[in-house]
Structure formats: C-alpha cells, structure tokens
Design a protein around this motif. Sequence first.
Motif, PDB file in Angstrom:
ATOM      1  N   LYS A   1      -1.810  -3.970   0.251  1.00 21.40           N
ATOM      2  CA  LYS A   1      -1.884  -5.410   0.821  1.00 21.40           C
ATOM      3  C   LYS A   1      -1.617  -5.477   2.122  1.00 21.40           C
ATOM      4  O   LYS A   1      -0.695  -5.122   2.835  1.00 21.40           O
ATOM      5  CB  LYS A   1      -0.732  -6.330  -0.261  1.00 21.40           C
ATOM      6  CG  LYS A   1      -1.178  -5.754  -1.951  1.00 21.40           C
ATOM      7  CD  LYS A   1      -0.170  -6.499  -2.616  1.00 21.40           C
ATOM      8  CE  LYS A   1      -0.070  -6.331  -4.204  1.00 21.40           C
ATOM      9  NZ  LYS A   1       0.489  -7.251  -4.866  1.00 21.40           N
ATOM     10  N   TYR A   2      -2.364  -6.357   2.604  1.00 22.52           N
ATOM     11  CA  TYR A   2      -2.402  -6.799   4.011  1.00 22.52           C
ATOM     12  C   TYR A   2      -1.951  -8.104   4.232  1.00 22.52           C
ATOM     13  O   TYR A   2      -2.259  -9.088   3.485  1.00 22.52           O
ATOM     14  CB  TYR A   2      -3.690  -6.512   4.712  1.00 22.52           C
ATOM     15  CG  TYR A   2      -3.973  -5.172   4.907  1.00 22.52           C
ATOM     16  CD1 TYR A   2      -3.605  -4.270   5.925  1.00 22.52           C
ATOM     17  CD2 TYR A   2      -4.740  -4.508   3.709  1.00 22.52           C
ATOM     18  CE1 TYR A   2      -4.041  -3.024   6.047  1.00 22.52           C
ATOM     19  CE2 TYR A   2      -5.187  -2.953   3.724  1.00 22.52           C
ATOM     20  CZ  TYR A   2      -5.018  -2.413   5.147  1.00 22.52           C
ATOM     21  OH  TYR A   2      -5.124  -1.084   5.124  1.00 22.52           O
ATOM     22  N   SER A   3      -1.225  -8.418   5.201  1.00 21.51           N
ATOM     23  CA  SER A   3      -0.978  -9.936   5.688  1.00 21.51           C
ATOM     24  C   SER A   3      -1.288 -10.024   7.250  1.00 21.51           C
ATOM     25  O   SER A   3      -1.115  -8.882   7.878  1.00 21.51           O
ATOM     26  CB  SER A   3       0.345 -10.275   5.314  1.00 21.51           C
ATOM     27  OG  SER A   3       1.396  -9.595   5.939  1.00 21.51           O
ATOM     28  N   GLN A   4      -1.363 -11.215   7.726  1.00 20.90           N
ATOM     29  CA  GLN A   4      -1.679 -11.524   9.111  1.00 20.90           C
ATOM     30  C   GLN A   4      -0.448 -11.385   9.763  1.00 20.90           C
ATOM     31  O   GLN A   4       0.493 -12.150   9.396  1.00 20.90           O
ATOM     32  CB  GLN A   4      -2.202 -12.664   9.258  1.00 20.90           C
ATOM     33  CG  GLN A   4      -2.944 -12.746  10.467  1.00 20.90           C
ATOM     34  CD  GLN A   4      -3.976 -14.017  10.616  1.00 20.90           C
ATOM     35  OE1 GLN A   4      -3.867 -14.916   9.824  1.00 20.90           O
ATOM     36  NE2 GLN A   4      -4.715 -14.124  11.675  1.00 20.90           N
TER      37      GLN A   4
ATOM     38  N   SER B   1       0.386  -6.265 -11.098  1.00 19.33           N
ATOM     39  CA  SER B   1       1.087  -7.330 -10.747  1.00 19.33           C
ATOM     40  C   SER B   1       2.246  -7.670 -11.655  1.00 19.33           C
ATOM     41  O   SER B   1       3.038  -8.844 -11.522  1.00 19.33           O
ATOM     42  CB  SER B   1       0.198  -8.544 -10.272  1.00 19.33           C
ATOM     43  OG  SER B   1      -0.257  -9.070 -11.354  1.00 19.33           O
TER      44      SER B   1
ATOM     45  N   TYR C   1       7.480  -0.815   1.379  1.00 19.28           N
ATOM     46  CA  TYR C   1       7.273  -2.068   1.970  1.00 19.28           C
ATOM     47  C   TYR C   1       7.702  -1.682   3.691  1.00 19.28           C
ATOM     48  O   TYR C   1       7.961  -0.714   3.950  1.00 19.28           O
ATOM     49  CB  TYR C   1       8.633  -2.898   1.577  1.00 19.28           C
ATOM     50  CG  TYR C   1       8.342  -3.320   0.189  1.00 19.28           C
ATOM     51  CD1 TYR C   1       7.338  -4.369  -0.233  1.00 19.28           C
ATOM     52  CD2 TYR C   1       8.990  -2.501  -0.844  1.00 19.28           C
ATOM     53  CE1 TYR C   1       7.174  -4.427  -1.578  1.00 19.28           C
ATOM     54  CE2 TYR C   1       8.900  -2.990  -2.286  1.00 19.28           C
ATOM     55  CZ  TYR C   1       7.803  -4.009  -2.656  1.00 19.28           C
ATOM     56  OH  TYR C   1       7.684  -4.029  -3.962  1.00 19.28           O
ATOM     57  N   SER C   2       7.929  -2.884   4.450  1.00 20.67           N
ATOM     58  CA  SER C   2       8.120  -2.231   5.780  1.00 20.67           C
ATOM     59  C   SER C   2       9.380  -1.872   6.221  1.00 20.67           C
ATOM     60  O   SER C   2       9.596  -0.999   6.968  1.00 20.67           O
ATOM     61  CB  SER C   2       7.875  -3.688   6.708  1.00 20.67           C
ATOM     62  OG  SER C   2       8.844  -4.680   6.402  1.00 20.67           O
TER      63      SER C   2
ATOM     64  N   PHE D   1      -4.209  -8.394  10.923  1.00 22.72           N
ATOM     65  CA  PHE D   1      -4.039  -7.938   9.666  1.00 22.72           C
ATOM     66  C   PHE D   1      -3.375  -6.483   9.605  1.00 22.72           C
ATOM     67  O   PHE D   1      -3.712  -5.497  10.052  1.00 22.72           O
ATOM     68  CB  PHE D   1      -4.924  -7.797   8.424  1.00 22.72           C
ATOM     69  CG  PHE D   1      -5.587  -9.127   8.340  1.00 22.72           C
ATOM     70  CD1 PHE D   1      -4.805  -9.834   7.345  1.00 22.72           C
ATOM     71  CD2 PHE D   1      -6.286  -9.928   9.035  1.00 22.72           C
ATOM     72  CE1 PHE D   1      -5.489 -10.884   6.839  1.00 22.72           C
ATOM     73  CE2 PHE D   1      -6.877 -11.279   8.694  1.00 22.72           C
ATOM     74  CZ  PHE D   1      -6.420 -11.781   7.663  1.00 22.72           C
ATOM     75  N   GLU D   2      -1.887  -6.481   8.914  1.00 25.42           N
ATOM     76  CA  GLU D   2      -1.293  -5.338   8.945  1.00 25.42           C
ATOM     77  C   GLU D   2      -0.480  -5.101   7.397  1.00 25.42           C
ATOM     78  O   GLU D   2      -0.645  -5.991   6.652  1.00 25.42           O
ATOM     79  CB  GLU D   2       0.025  -5.630   9.791  1.00 25.42           C
ATOM     80  CG  GLU D   2      -0.307  -5.812  11.192  1.00 25.42           C
ATOM     81  CD  GLU D   2       0.807  -6.593  12.180  1.00 25.42           C
ATOM     82  OE1 GLU D   2       1.862  -6.872  11.296  1.00 25.42           O
ATOM     83  OE2 GLU D   2       0.715  -6.724  13.204  1.00 25.42           O
TER      84      GLU D   2
ATOM     85  N   ARG E   1       1.416  -4.757   4.333  1.00 25.64           N
ATOM     86  CA  ARG E   1       2.581  -5.388   3.969  1.00 25.64           C
ATOM     87  C   ARG E   1       3.237  -4.769   2.979  1.00 25.64           C
ATOM     88  O   ARG E   1       4.356  -4.282   2.783  1.00 25.64           O
ATOM     89  CB  ARG E   1       2.219  -6.861   3.400  1.00 25.64           C
ATOM     90  CG  ARG E   1       3.350  -7.557   2.958  1.00 25.64           C
ATOM     91  CD  ARG E   1       3.073  -9.035   2.463  1.00 25.64           C
ATOM     92  NE  ARG E   1       1.879  -9.198   2.144  1.00 25.64           N
ATOM     93  CZ  ARG E   1       1.633  -9.375   0.584  1.00 25.64           C
ATOM     94  NH1 ARG E   1       2.832  -9.279  -0.148  1.00 25.64           N
ATOM     95  NH2 ARG E   1       0.681  -9.305  -0.062  1.00 25.64           N
ATOM     96  N   GLU E   2       2.264  -4.059   2.000  1.00 24.17           N
ATOM     97  CA  GLU E   2       2.764  -3.386   1.126  1.00 24.17           C
ATOM     98  C   GLU E   2       1.861  -2.155   0.388  1.00 24.17           C
ATOM     99  O   GLU E   2       0.771  -2.567   0.477  1.00 24.17           O
ATOM    100  CB  GLU E   2       2.977  -4.298  -0.231  1.00 24.17           C
ATOM    101  CG  GLU E   2       3.438  -3.518  -1.388  1.00 24.17           C
ATOM    102  CD  GLU E   2       3.742  -4.479  -2.641  1.00 24.17           C
ATOM    103  OE1 GLU E   2       2.868  -4.521  -3.825  1.00 24.17           O
ATOM    104  OE2 GLU E   2       4.094  -5.677  -2.691  1.00 24.17           O
TER     105      GLU E   2
END
Length: 133
Positions: A45-48, A17, A77-78, A55-56, A58-59
Amino acid sequence: MMKKIIQLLVLLFVQFSFAQKDNVIKFLSENWGVNKDVAKIEEVKYSQGFTSGKFEPRETKIYTFKNGKVISIETQYSKDKVIETFEYNAKGKPVRFLYISTGTDKASENISTFSYDKNGKLIEIKPSNPRFH
C-alpha cells in the motif's frame, strides 16, 4: 487479462482488510481468493509523502501459503513489523496462532491455542496475552 488482475487485487484488498481474528478463521487459501497452488502473495500500500510529494510504500504484507493454507502473514510498516504464524493439526485445522509485534511503543506477543470437540468443531481460542481476548 487486465480485468482479471484488477478483480483479484480488489478481492484481495477486501479479504485482507479483516481483523486478525478473521485471519485465523479464514486460513484456507480459497478463502483468500487464490487457489491451492499459490505459495506467496505480496501486497504493498502506498501513500503520498508529505515533503517529497512522491508515492512511497506505507505498508507491505506478505502472505505465505503451504498446502492450501496460510502459514504466515508478515506486515511491515515504516517503523515496526507484525508477524502472524499458523500451525495446523493432522486434520488440517489450526491449532496454534502466534502474533508478534515489534513496534517501539507497542511491542507485544501472543500465542493462541485452539481447542476442538470430538466432532472437530472449534470450541475455544485461548490467547496467552489477555489483551487479545
């Protein structure tokens, strides 16, 4: 065993980080919390999702090591990708750092060169792109 994996993931999350300058300074595998035998680490890293609720990714970051040193960090990234590569001199110190971002609105490139004094201490990191000062 599970406790060690969780500790490693927490350590990697904290280590990864840091800002890009810290990536350059922390080029040894041991500074990343892994031993010299590790060749690659993948971190996702996932996010909803807003509409799906699932959860998909994200990075995604892929860290590649060679001879105990990080040689590349690829962040997907996306809609864009950042590629950071490192080159080392015969003494194992970084001499060149290449940063490429392929985003549609923030595409950029920088090549930083490293200068050392006669005692081997880092005296300057000179970026090719003024944005990276």
